[in-house]
Write a protein that holds these residues in place. Structure first.
Motif, PDB file in Angstrom:
ATOM      1  N   UNK A 178     -63.735 -41.073  99.586  1.00 17.91           N
ATOM      2  CA  UNK A 178     -63.459 -41.533  98.224  1.00 17.91           C
ATOM      3  C   UNK A 178     -61.960 -41.603  97.947  1.00 17.91           C
ATOM      4  N   UNK A 224     -50.935 -43.783  97.660  1.00 18.54           N
ATOM      5  CA  UNK A 224     -51.235 -44.272  96.300  1.00 18.54           C
ATOM      6  C   UNK A 224     -52.729 -44.516  96.101  1.00 18.54           C
ATOM      7  N   UNK A 243     -45.295 -36.281  94.672  1.00 13.99           N
ATOM      8  CA  UNK A 243     -46.738 -36.555  94.681  1.00 13.99           C
ATOM      9  C   UNK A 243     -47.513 -35.782  95.743  1.00 13.99           C
ATOM     10  N   UNK A 299     -70.220 -36.875  94.760  1.00 15.05           N
ATOM     11  CA  UNK A 299     -69.017 -36.986  93.927  1.00 15.05           C
ATOM     12  C   UNK A 299     -69.341 -36.739  92.458  1.00 15.05           C
ATOM     13  N   UNK A 336     -66.685 -45.099  96.327  1.00 14.49           N
ATOM     14  CA  UNK A 336     -66.198 -45.252  94.957  1.00 14.49           C
ATOM     15  C   UNK A 336     -66.925 -46.349  94.201  1.00 14.49           C
ATOM     16  N   UNK A 348     -57.897 -37.943  88.510  1.00 18.23           N
ATOM     17  CA  UNK A 348     -56.629 -37.258  88.789  1.00 18.23           C
ATOM     18  C   UNK A 348     -55.855 -37.097  87.486  1.00 18.23           C
ATOM     19  N   UNK A 349     -54.953 -36.100  87.420  1.00 20.54           N
ATOM     20  CA  UNK A 349     -54.134 -35.932  86.210  1.00 20.54           C
ATOM     21  C   UNK A 349     -53.364 -37.211  85.897  1.00 20.54           C
ATOM     22  N   UNK A 381     -49.874 -37.569  87.315  1.00 20.09           N
ATOM     23  CA  UNK A 381     -49.866 -37.821  88.753  1.00 20.09           C
ATOM     24  C   UNK A 381     -50.141 -39.297  89.043  1.00 20.09           C
ATOM     25  N   UNK A 390     -47.141 -41.352  88.533  1.00 18.14           N
ATOM     26  CA  UNK A 390     -46.192 -41.300  89.662  1.00 18.14           C
ATOM     27  C   UNK A 390     -46.641 -42.222  90.784  1.00 18.14           C
ATOM     28  N   UNK A 391     -47.940 -42.222  91.060  1.00 18.27           N
ATOM     29  CA  UNK A 391     -48.458 -43.085  92.131  1.00 18.27           C
ATOM     30  C   UNK A 391     -48.241 -44.560  91.790  1.00 18.27           C
TER      31      UNK A 391
END
Lengths: 384, 203, 647
Positions: free
Chosen positions: B72, B92, B133, C266, C346, C363-364, C367, C370-371
């Motif tokens: 995932x 990413x 990250x 998940x 997914x 995800x936060x 974060x 940033x990605x």
């Protein structure tokens, strides 16, 4: 393709306005400067795309942004200028003194004699002349002695990318160069002499003498090749060609005798670009040479050339030739210069007419500028 | 040597550019872990994608079962990159605040960068991203050591050696030797052991 | 010892394709044939490596139809045979497959099709499960690596039970994924071949093996399919896991089973949802499905690429409406799952979350931000020809010949690495606007060349690789010659089936099993067809371009140029540089007029990079393959090549 600055690239300009507009003369000014443009047969081909907007190709092209007035005023003595045939310091009938030279030449052998002299006197280290192959395909040939020069004497009917050879040889650093050029090629070299770009590495300064050729038109190589084959003429066997005065035909000498092709057929092979050319006497050469085919005295004149000395450089070489006894000259019969000028003016008018027809407007003269005084002079009679 | 994994499953991605030996690295790593008694699932693609493109192998290690060959998004525990921008490309998509990244620092430029249409980030920029990250990261010049050993393609084994020294996974020099000895001549084995050791020293 | 021959009960890491090969070995396969194609190639490749030990005959056939014919002959003679191909191959083999399905088979025969959802290494994402339905033969789809082995083994038994061919379908994420597999027993006895044809025409084991009398044989064939349905009802390969009464039942097959299971994990939906994993996907066993459809009102069908399972299930459900009542189906047809491309955990989780009204932990936000910032830094990495690839030089020559000709000629592309010339226009120097199936380039060229009468006077070129030539080009080339289509036909001969991993082909003197075999000469075939044939080395730019120029200009004949240069990745060439290549920075013109980065802007070799600060070209010695072609294109002779030391 646009350049990084968002302007159309030089290559794109030439493609749109010269190549696709059938204005390309095949002179070779844009070739051997870079890997992007080459001559194939006698066509200029853009092999890959270049995105520079200030390229030499555009700067040197004789069919893009030509300012005749600027060229004349920069490169000629204003006192010598005539509207029809450019600068004239001296005008003669001439021929090579050496009868052998006259024999291999088309007419009087003047061009070969002058180039030989320039080579032997050290004015130049090499001469660029046109050399053909068996397919009537011409290339600029670097002659460094009499033998190689004489081997390539005689008229060519298909165009040679002479300026491409100049670009290559000048870059090789092999000394000073002389060029035998048609009017469009002489124009390209003149454009280079104005040094439109800073970084031409002084190549043009190696150009010491340009001997221009009178020129009415040239034949498109691939079409002419096809015409020869259609007439069962093997191009490899051709030893010479001529258009005798008064005969509407092209006489082709081959190993197995003469063959004649009607001029109507030959005409269909004339390069389209030649219809838009204003110059029949190579006005931007140092010396221009043509046949002396005029009037009723043709047979007698056959062995002579007309010669226009245009610049100080030209004068110097001709004076030396006379001093050394390499050239014979005689005064031209009365009225001949006038006849030449009239014919040249006629070509200018016809070319301008064709240009206007193509562009659809008297305001758009393609590669010429309608505010150029010289252009204006010959535009007078052209209808809107 | 079966130790409890810090979580189940452990998700490892090995990435790089086609031709860098990505597939071999994932096979060797997975082989070592199967030998140790884990369920391992590898997901990878080859064929066209190996022609200068980005390649990626998913290696999933579990004590319980086979997993999906595609993990995932956001679920990588370890990213091993044979090329730095490929580390970011994977990060990413599969990154999360706990991820550890080991990346070779030697650049292989994409064709779009070579032609001038695209830009390649500086190593400082790449390092900044990794700092912000990842939980842990190492940027190593594996290619330089590989070239010293006589073949740049050994950088994949150097990276496996480096991975072993991080203690992120239950692998060591002996398990590596056992796995590669299966299909290698003595000569090749020797150079691969040297590469593994060189990698371990980089950590 | 070879991993493929591991002893029984040993647990090993097998790639899906290796597991299929092992399954065939455990079934006692005698003959294996195929044509290379990603993601199928490793099945035949790995069987070839154990051919001697396991008494097999393994061959790479010229194309998939021939491969299936070779495998069928073994079946007719009572042997067990396997035929492997990628999805496109089934199209090629389908003509024979239809007749084979009608005539029936004897020894167990399995057609393995490895398909490529998402077209990761294909030019289509064709779904050949429909062939099973159309041609009325059973279809099996393994859902993990152990099953890839076990189901293959069972497929042979099924085939022998019903005396017809069985299709086993895998996908990239099965075939090219790997996982733990516990090995079974390898048989110790090998069969002998016998071909008997002295019985009645309707006798499946003693009659003539033909599809006539058609109607009677068709009926017989449908009887075989019914028998398969019965076997499928109780097959352990169809398996349910989950609560007795799930809120939502997922019915799935193949790699999608693994995605579905992961998606349920998940979202922590193990107690609310169940999975019915179907390995036997055609014909569907109605009783089994009735039982499971009765357990819930909501069903989601998870599959790649087309809604094959979904259609068949809905048809079945419609027929049992009175007994099972009205159901809600989720899947591709209602847009719950995407109708194109491959799936992954997914995608399945997103669909599940929507139906089950749950949220996937994310995800936060800081974060993720940033990605996103990092994403902007990442340059795309377009596929391209490898450093040293002969195709780059070949397309360079082709481009130049077309440009010089000046009539805007073009190339009809074909299948192989050189397809990248069409897939990425700048890689093929903008020469190749068409790309279809294997051999189609020549057929298309043959057609384009006949359009001159309609005012389409352009030189028409086409390319094909050496393996592709044998596969499907020859009939099209004969067509071009016979119908006077004046094309320039170019063989990009790199001495192997490069894209799929250097499998031998009829042009080489070695067989799949490593035996010495006669090679079939491409030039000889082309000459026999009546073409003008020339051979050149594409690295010789001047020589090759000269030939191409004359071919492109020529009207009135079929011209063939064989550009011969070994693939840079081939085992005999890899790592061996012909030249050491360097750039003399003093001579490099860089961006200036006179060059403007011809090598890095236009030629596009990954090993020739552009140093932005120095404004000079640089050779990346780590990836340079040393072909030295860039030396020939540099206008300044700034690229220097010296003969490399032989290693």
């Amino acid at each position: 393709m646009v350049s990084k600055a968002g302007k159309p690239s030089s290559q794109e300009i030439l493609k749109k306005n010269v190549l696709n507009a059938d204005l390309c003369t095949g002179c070779g000014a844009c070739v051997n400067l870079c890997p992007y443009q080459v001559i194939y047969h006698d066509r200029t081909v853009q092999l890959h795309r270049c995105d520079l907007d200030d390229g030499k190709c555009r700067a040197f092209c004789p069919r893009w942004e030509i300012d005749l007035d600027l060229l004349r005023s920069s490169l000629c003595d204003s006192a010598d200028l005539t509207p029809e045939i450019g600068a004239v310091k001296d005008y003669y009938l001439s021929r090579a003194t050496d009868p052998k030279l006259r024999e291999i030449a088309q007419h009087g052998g003047t061009v070969t004699a002058l180039m030989e002299l320039a080579l032997t006197e050290g004015v130049i280290d090499s001469a660029i002349v046109s050399a053909g192959n068996h397919q009537q395909e011409q290339r600029g040939f670097k002659a460094i002695d009499k033998v190689s020069l004489q081997k390539n004497a005689g008229s060519k009917f298909t165009v040679s990318p002479i300026v491409a050879a100049f670009n290559q040889i000048a870059a090789e650093n092999s000394g000073n160069v002389g060029v035998v050029a048609t009017p469009c090629q002489a124009l390209a070299l003149a454009k280079m002499r104005l040094k439109p770009l800073q970084d031409d590495a002084g190549h043009i300064d190696k150009l010491k003498i340009v001997i221009g050729l009178f020129c009415g038109w040239t034949l498109a190589q691939e079409k002419f090749q096809a015409l020869l084959l259609l007439n069962n003429i093997n191009p490899a066997t051709i030893t010479g060609m001529d258009i005798p005065v008064g005969k509407k035909a092209l006489v082709i000498k081959t190993g197995s005798g003469e063959k004649i092709i009607s001029f109507d057929h030959v005409e269909s092979c004339i390069r389209e670009a030649c219809r838009y050319c204003l110059d029949s006497t190579a006005e931007f050469a140092d010396i221009s040479v043509g046949s002396a085919r005029f009037g009723n005295e043709w047979e007698e004149m056959r062995g002579w050339n007309q010669m226009i000395v245009r610049t100080a450089r030209g004068s110097k070489l001709v004076d030396l030739a006379l001093h050394r006894g390499i050239l014979e000259v005689r005064k031209a019969p009365d009225g001949i210069l006038k006849e030449l000028k009239e014919a040249a003016a006629e070509k200018k008018r016809t070319a301008l007419e064709n240009i206007v027809k193509k562009s659809g407007s008297v305001k758009n003269l393609l590669y010429l500028n309608n505010s150029d005084p010289l252009v204006k002079k010959f535009m007078v009679k052209i209808k809107r | 040597m079966k130790v409890r994994l810090s979580k189940d499953s452990m998700n490892v991605i090995i990435t790089g550019v086609g031709g860098q030996g990505n597939v071999l690295a994932s096979r060797v790593l997975a082989g070592m872990l199967v030998n140790a008694g884990y369920y391992v699932t590898i997901g990878e693609t080859f064929g066209m994608s190996q022609r200068g493109g980005s390649v990626m192998s998913h290696v999933r290690i579990s004590q319980k079962a086979i997993r999906s060959p595609q993990m995932p998004l956001g679920s990588a525990d370890i990213i091993i990159a044979l090329e730095p921008v490929e580390a970011l490309r994977v990060l990413i998509k599969y990154g999360n605040p706990d991820v550890a990244v080991l990346s070779n620092s030697r650049v292989v430029y994409p064709i779009g960068v070579i032609t001038g249409e695209l830009n390649y980030p500086s190593l400082t920029e790449i390092q900044n991203v990794l700092q912000k990250t990842t939980a842990k990261n190492w940027l190593l010049d594996a290619t330089e050591d590989a070239v010293k050993l006589g073949n740049p393609v050994l950088s994949n084994i150097i990276m496996i050696g480096a991975l072993s020294a991080t203690d992120l996974l239950p692998i060591d020099r002996r398990s590596f030797e056992k796995e590669i000895a299966k299909n290698m001549t003595a000569d090749k084995l020797r150079i691969n052991m040297l590469a593994f050791d060189a990698g371990a020293k980089l950590i | 010892m070879l991993k493929l021959l591991s002893p029984a009960n040993r647990e090993v890491l097998f790639m899906g394709n290796e597991a299929i090969a092992r399954g065939a070995l455990e079934a006692g396969v005698n003959v294996a044939s195929g044509y290379p194609g990603t993601p199928s190639s490793e099945i035949i490749e790995s069987l070839a490596t154990v051919g001697k030990e396991r008494n097999l005959y393994v061959e790479w056939s010229t194309n998939e139809k021939v491969a299936l014919e070779v495998a069928a002959a073994a079946s007719f003679a009572g042997l067990r045979s396997l035929c492997a191909m990628k999805q496109n191959g089934v199209n090629v083999a389908s003509d024979f497959l239809l007749h084979l399905a009608s005539s029936g088979t004897r020894g167990g025969i399995v057609l393995v099709t490895c398909e490529d959802p998402g077209a990761l290494s294909s030019v289509n994402e064709g779904d050949s499960r429909y062939f099973a339905r159309m041609l009325e033969i059973p279809l099996l789809e393994p859902a993990n690596f152990q099953e890839a082995k076990d189901l293959t083994r069972w497929a042979f038994e099924l085939s022998e039970e019903i005396r017809n061919i069985v299709v086993l379908r895998s996908v990239t994420r099965m075939s090219h994924a790997s996982g733990n597999v516990i090995c079974g027993k390898l048989p110790v006895k090998f069969r002998k071949a016998h071909f008997v044809y002295d019985g009645s025409i309707m006798d499946p084991l003693r009659g003539h093996v033909i599809s006539t009398p058609v109607v009677a044989k068709h009926s017989l064939q449908q009887g075989k399919l019914k028998r398969a349905t019965v076997l499928f009802e109780n097959s352990p390969f169809n398996d349910y896991s989950g609560p007795k009464k799930p809120e939502l039942l997922l019915i799935t097959s193949s790699a999608c089973f693994l995605y579905s299971r992961e998606a349920i994990d998940m979202l922590n939906l193990q107690k609310r949802t169940g999975i019915l994993k179907m390995d036997c996907t055609w014909p569907l066993p109605p009783k089994l499905l009735k039982k499971h459809l009765n357990s819930t009102d909501k069903i989601m069908i998870v599959e790649e690429v087309l809604p094959f399972l979904e259609e068949n299930l809905k048809t079945l459900a419609a027929g049992m409406g009175k007994e099972i009542g009205i159901k809600t189906f989720y899947g591709k047809m209602d847009g719950t799952l995407p109708s194109v491309g491959e799936l992954n955990p997914d995608v399945v989780a997103a669909a599940l979350a929507k139906i089950m009204k749950v949220k996937h932990k994310s995800l936060p936000a800081a974060y993720t931000k940033e990605l996103q910032k990092a994403a902007a830094l990442i340059p795309a990495r377009e596929l391209t020809f490898c450093p040293g690839c002969p195709h780059r030089a070949s397309f360079w020559n082709i481009h130049n010949a077309i440009a010089l000709d000046g009539r805007e000629g073009f190339v009809c592309g074909d299948i192989g690495c050189y397809a990248m010339g069409a897939l990425f226009p700048a890689t093929g120097y903008h020469t190749t606007p068409t790309l279809h199936s294997m051999g189609s380039g020549t057929g298309l060229a043959s057609g384009f060349a006949k359009l001159a009468a309609f005012g389409f006077d352009k030189p028409i070129l086409t390319v094909c690789g050496d393996s592709t030539f044998y596969h499907a080009v020859i009939p099209a080339l004969i067509n071009a010659q016979h119908n006077r289509a004046d094309i320039t036909f170019i063989v990009l001969d790199n001495s192997g089936t490069a894209m799929t991993g250097f499998q031998p082909h009829p042009g080489l003197t070695v067989s799949a099993m490593g035996e010495l075999v006669p090679s079939v000469d491409i030039a000889g075939i082309c000459k026999a067809i009546g073409a003008n044939v020339a051979i050149s080395d594409p690295f010789d730019l001047d020589g090759t371009c000269k030939i191409l120029n004359s071919f492109v200009a020529d009207k009135g004949s079929l011209n063939v140029l064989i550009m011969r240069q070994i693939c840079a990745l081939s085992p005999e060439k890899k790592g061996k540089k012909i030249f050491d290549v360097k750039v003399n920075e003093a001579l490099c013109l860089g961006e200036s007029c006179g060059c403007n980065r011809l090598c890095t802007r236009i030629f596009r070799c990954p090993a020739l990079i552009w140093d932005r600060s120095k404004k000079k070209a640089v050779v990346d010695e780590v990836i340079c393959a040393g072909c030295g072609v860039c030396y020939s294109i540099c206008p300044q002779k700034a690229i220097i090549r010296t003969e490399a030391e032989k290693k």
